[in-house]
Write a protein that holds these residues in place. Structure first.
Motif, mmCIF file in Angstrom:
data_model
loop_
_atom_site.group_PDB
_atom_site.id
_atom_site.type_symbol
_atom_site.label_atom_id
_atom_site.label_comp_id
_atom_site.label_asym_id
_atom_site.label_seq_id
_atom_site.Cartn_x
_atom_site.Cartn_y
_atom_site.Cartn_z
ATOM 1 N N PRO A 98 0.825 -1.208 0.000
ATOM 2 C CA PRO A 98 0.000 0.000 0.000
ATOM 3 C C PRO A 98 0.863 1.263 0.000
ATOM 4 O O PRO A 98 2.047 1.224 0.334
ATOM 5 C CB PRO A 98 -0.819 -0.106 1.274
ATOM 6 C CG PRO A 98 -0.198 -1.159 2.086
ATOM 7 C CD PRO A 98 0.677 -1.983 1.213
ATOM 8 N N PHE A 99 0.260 2.367 -0.370
ATOM 9 C CA PHE A 99 0.967 3.649 -0.441
ATOM 10 C C PHE A 99 1.606 3.972 0.898
ATOM 11 O O PHE A 99 0.970 3.904 1.945
ATOM 12 C CB PHE A 99 -0.004 4.761 -0.836
ATOM 13 C CG PHE A 99 0.631 6.119 -0.897
ATOM 14 C CD1 PHE A 99 1.406 6.481 -1.979
ATOM 15 C CD2 PHE A 99 0.476 7.020 0.136
ATOM 16 C CE1 PHE A 99 2.006 7.723 -2.039
ATOM 17 C CE2 PHE A 99 1.065 8.261 0.102
ATOM 18 C CZ PHE A 99 1.830 8.622 -1.006
ATOM 19 N N GLU A 100 2.894 4.314 0.840
ATOM 20 C CA GLU A 100 3.621 4.676 2.055
ATOM 21 C C GLU A 100 4.442 5.927 1.785
ATOM 22 O O GLU A 100 5.142 6.022 0.781
ATOM 23 C CB GLU A 100 4.551 3.542 2.493
ATOM 24 C CG GLU A 100 5.292 3.858 3.771
ATOM 25 C CD GLU A 100 6.233 2.742 4.198
ATOM 26 O OE1 GLU A 100 6.766 2.844 5.312
ATOM 27 O OE2 GLU A 100 6.440 1.806 3.422
ATOM 28 N N GLN A 101 4.336 6.874 2.679
ATOM 29 C CA GLN A 101 5.065 8.117 2.564
ATOM 30 C C GLN A 101 6.168 8.102 3.608
ATOM 31 O O GLN A 101 5.905 7.976 4.805
ATOM 32 C CB GLN A 101 4.096 9.277 2.793
ATOM 33 C CG GLN A 101 4.650 10.618 2.477
ATOM 34 C CD GLN A 101 3.549 11.667 2.483
ATOM 35 O OE1 GLN A 101 2.408 11.370 2.193
ATOM 36 N NE2 GLN A 101 3.907 12.874 2.843
ATOM 37 N N LEU A 102 7.411 8.228 3.168
ATOM 38 C CA LEU A 102 8.549 8.166 4.076
ATOM 39 C C LEU A 102 8.783 9.524 4.732
ATOM 40 O O LEU A 102 8.156 10.520 4.359
ATOM 41 C CB LEU A 102 9.788 7.700 3.317
ATOM 42 C CG LEU A 102 9.635 6.341 2.621
ATOM 43 C CD1 LEU A 102 10.874 5.996 1.825
ATOM 44 C CD2 LEU A 102 9.331 5.249 3.626
ATOM 45 N N ALA A 103 9.706 9.551 5.655
ATOM 46 C CA ALA A 103 9.993 10.789 6.384
ATOM 47 C C ALA A 103 10.535 11.865 5.438
ATOM 48 O O ALA A 103 11.220 11.578 4.455
ATOM 49 C CB ALA A 103 10.999 10.518 7.487
ATOM 50 N N VAL A 104 10.246 13.096 5.780
ATOM 51 C CA VAL A 104 10.712 14.236 4.989
ATOM 52 C C VAL A 104 12.218 14.375 5.155
ATOM 53 O O VAL A 104 12.745 14.280 6.265
ATOM 54 C CB VAL A 104 9.998 15.530 5.428
ATOM 55 C CG1 VAL A 104 10.507 16.723 4.656
ATOM 56 C CG2 VAL A 104 8.502 15.387 5.279
ATOM 57 N N GLU A 105 12.905 14.584 4.022
ATOM 58 C CA GLU A 105 14.358 14.763 4.052
ATOM 59 C C GLU A 105 14.698 16.144 3.518
ATOM 60 O O GLU A 105 14.053 16.635 2.593
ATOM 61 C CB GLU A 105 15.045 13.726 3.165
ATOM 62 C CG GLU A 105 14.847 12.310 3.589
ATOM 63 C CD GLU A 105 15.512 11.348 2.610
ATOM 64 O OE1 GLU A 105 16.423 11.780 1.878
ATOM 65 O OE2 GLU A 105 15.105 10.196 2.566
ATOM 66 N N THR A 113 10.032 14.361 -0.053
ATOM 67 C CA THR A 113 9.311 13.269 0.602
ATOM 68 C C THR A 113 9.232 12.105 -0.377
ATOM 69 O O THR A 113 8.560 12.193 -1.401
ATOM 70 C CB THR A 113 7.893 13.705 0.998
ATOM 71 O OG1 THR A 113 7.982 14.855 1.829
ATOM 72 C CG2 THR A 113 7.182 12.604 1.747
ATOM 73 N N ASP A 114 9.945 11.048 -0.090
ATOM 74 C CA ASP A 114 9.903 9.861 -0.940
ATOM 75 C C ASP A 114 8.664 9.036 -0.609
ATOM 76 O O ASP A 114 8.270 8.917 0.557
ATOM 77 C CB ASP A 114 11.158 9.008 -0.750
ATOM 78 C CG ASP A 114 12.409 9.693 -1.287
ATOM 79 O OD1 ASP A 114 12.289 10.416 -2.290
ATOM 80 O OD2 ASP A 114 13.488 9.507 -0.689
ATOM 81 N N CYS A 115 8.069 8.450 -1.630
ATOM 82 C CA CYS A 115 6.885 7.611 -1.476
ATOM 83 C C CYS A 115 7.063 6.355 -2.325
ATOM 84 O O CYS A 115 7.808 6.363 -3.303
ATOM 85 C CB CYS A 115 5.634 8.356 -1.955
ATOM 86 S SG CYS A 115 5.380 9.937 -1.166
ATOM 87 N N HIS A 116 6.356 5.303 -1.945
ATOM 88 C CA HIS A 116 6.351 4.108 -2.789
ATOM 89 C C HIS A 116 5.074 3.313 -2.563
ATOM 90 O O HIS A 116 4.413 3.426 -1.535
ATOM 91 C CB HIS A 116 7.594 3.232 -2.560
ATOM 92 C CG HIS A 116 7.668 2.608 -1.207
ATOM 93 N ND1 HIS A 116 7.129 1.383 -0.925
ATOM 94 C CD2 HIS A 116 8.216 3.042 -0.048
ATOM 95 C CE1 HIS A 116 7.342 1.092 0.344
ATOM 96 N NE2 HIS A 116 8.001 2.082 0.899
ATOM 97 N N ALA A 117 4.742 2.524 -3.585
ATOM 98 C CA ALA A 117 3.556 1.657 -3.541
ATOM 99 C C ALA A 117 3.664 0.668 -4.692
ATOM 100 O O ALA A 117 4.407 0.882 -5.650
ATOM 101 C CB ALA A 117 2.283 2.475 -3.659
ATOM 102 N N ARG A 118 2.924 -0.399 -4.597
ATOM 103 C CA ARG A 118 2.831 -1.373 -5.688
ATOM 104 C C ARG A 118 1.367 -1.745 -5.856
ATOM 105 O O ARG A 118 0.614 -1.817 -4.896
ATOM 106 C CB ARG A 118 3.625 -2.630 -5.383
ATOM 107 C CG ARG A 118 5.105 -2.380 -5.233
ATOM 108 C CD ARG A 118 5.891 -3.339 -6.096
ATOM 109 N NE ARG A 118 7.301 -3.256 -5.803
ATOM 110 C CZ ARG A 118 8.135 -2.455 -6.438
ATOM 111 N NH1 ARG A 118 7.695 -1.670 -7.380
ATOM 112 N NH2 ARG A 118 9.407 -2.443 -6.138
ATOM 113 N N ILE A 119 0.994 -2.000 -7.101
ATOM 114 C CA ILE A 119 -0.380 -2.388 -7.381
ATOM 115 C C ILE A 119 -0.354 -3.675 -8.192
ATOM 116 O O ILE A 119 0.470 -3.842 -9.093
ATOM 117 C CB ILE A 119 -1.144 -1.267 -8.114
ATOM 118 C CG1 ILE A 119 -2.608 -1.631 -8.271
ATOM 119 C CG2 ILE A 119 -0.523 -0.938 -9.441
ATOM 120 C CD1 ILE A 119 -3.474 -0.481 -8.695
ATOM 121 N N GLY A 120 -1.207 -4.600 -7.833
ATOM 122 C CA GLY A 120 -1.276 -5.880 -8.530
ATOM 123 C C GLY A 120 -2.351 -5.905 -9.607
ATOM 124 O O GLY A 120 -2.483 -6.875 -10.330
#
Length: 136
Positions: A98-105, A113-120
């Motif tokens: 699921p969508f995840e927002q990482l800590a602000v750098e 702000t790096d983010c990542h997610a995957r969709i099937g």
């Protein structure tokens, strides 16, 4: 009605779609155009009152130009409508990550702000319970 009734007839009355998805322009047209000159009902309201199966109609921006011409097999840029049963036994959207927002750098003079997610993708367990109409 043809899209909705097509599912019911094709499955011999075992599948009944309850949701209709339309592109925004078509949805707005149905929601604002009077059914007749002598009626205060819109086309959408009349459709919802007279259709036996559809309980929900929603506008989806991504349905604009989403058609894939049946003849050519490539994107034809036609608007589509989708009718289906809103039930997790019929179809699901798989999200392994699921969508995840990482800590602000702080990088240089900006904040990132790096983010990542995957969709099937969407898995349709009963293919005849979903219908797509192109060229609306």
């Amino acid at each position: 009605n043809g899209l909705v009734n097509g599912i019911v007839e094709l499955t011999k009355n075992t599948e009944h779609p309850d949701t209709l998805l339309l592109p925004l322009a078509q949805y707005n047209y149905l929601a604002t155009t009077p059914y007749s000159a002598y009626s205060d009902k819109t086309i959408l309201k009349f459709f919802m009152e007279t259709n036996l199966y559809i309980k929900r109609v929603e506008a989806v921006n991504e349905l604009k130009d989403a058609g894939i011409g049946v003849q050519s097999g490539v994107s034809a840029g036609e608007d589509i409508a989708i009718a289906y049963k809103y039930d997790s036994d019929k179809l699901t959207l798989e999200l392994p990550v699921p969508f995840e927002q990482l800590a602000v750098e702080k990088r240089n003079l900006e904040f990132v702000t790096d983010c990542h997610a995957r969709i099937g993708g969407v898995i349709i367990y009963y293919p005849l319970s979903v219908a797509i109409l192109e060229g609306i």
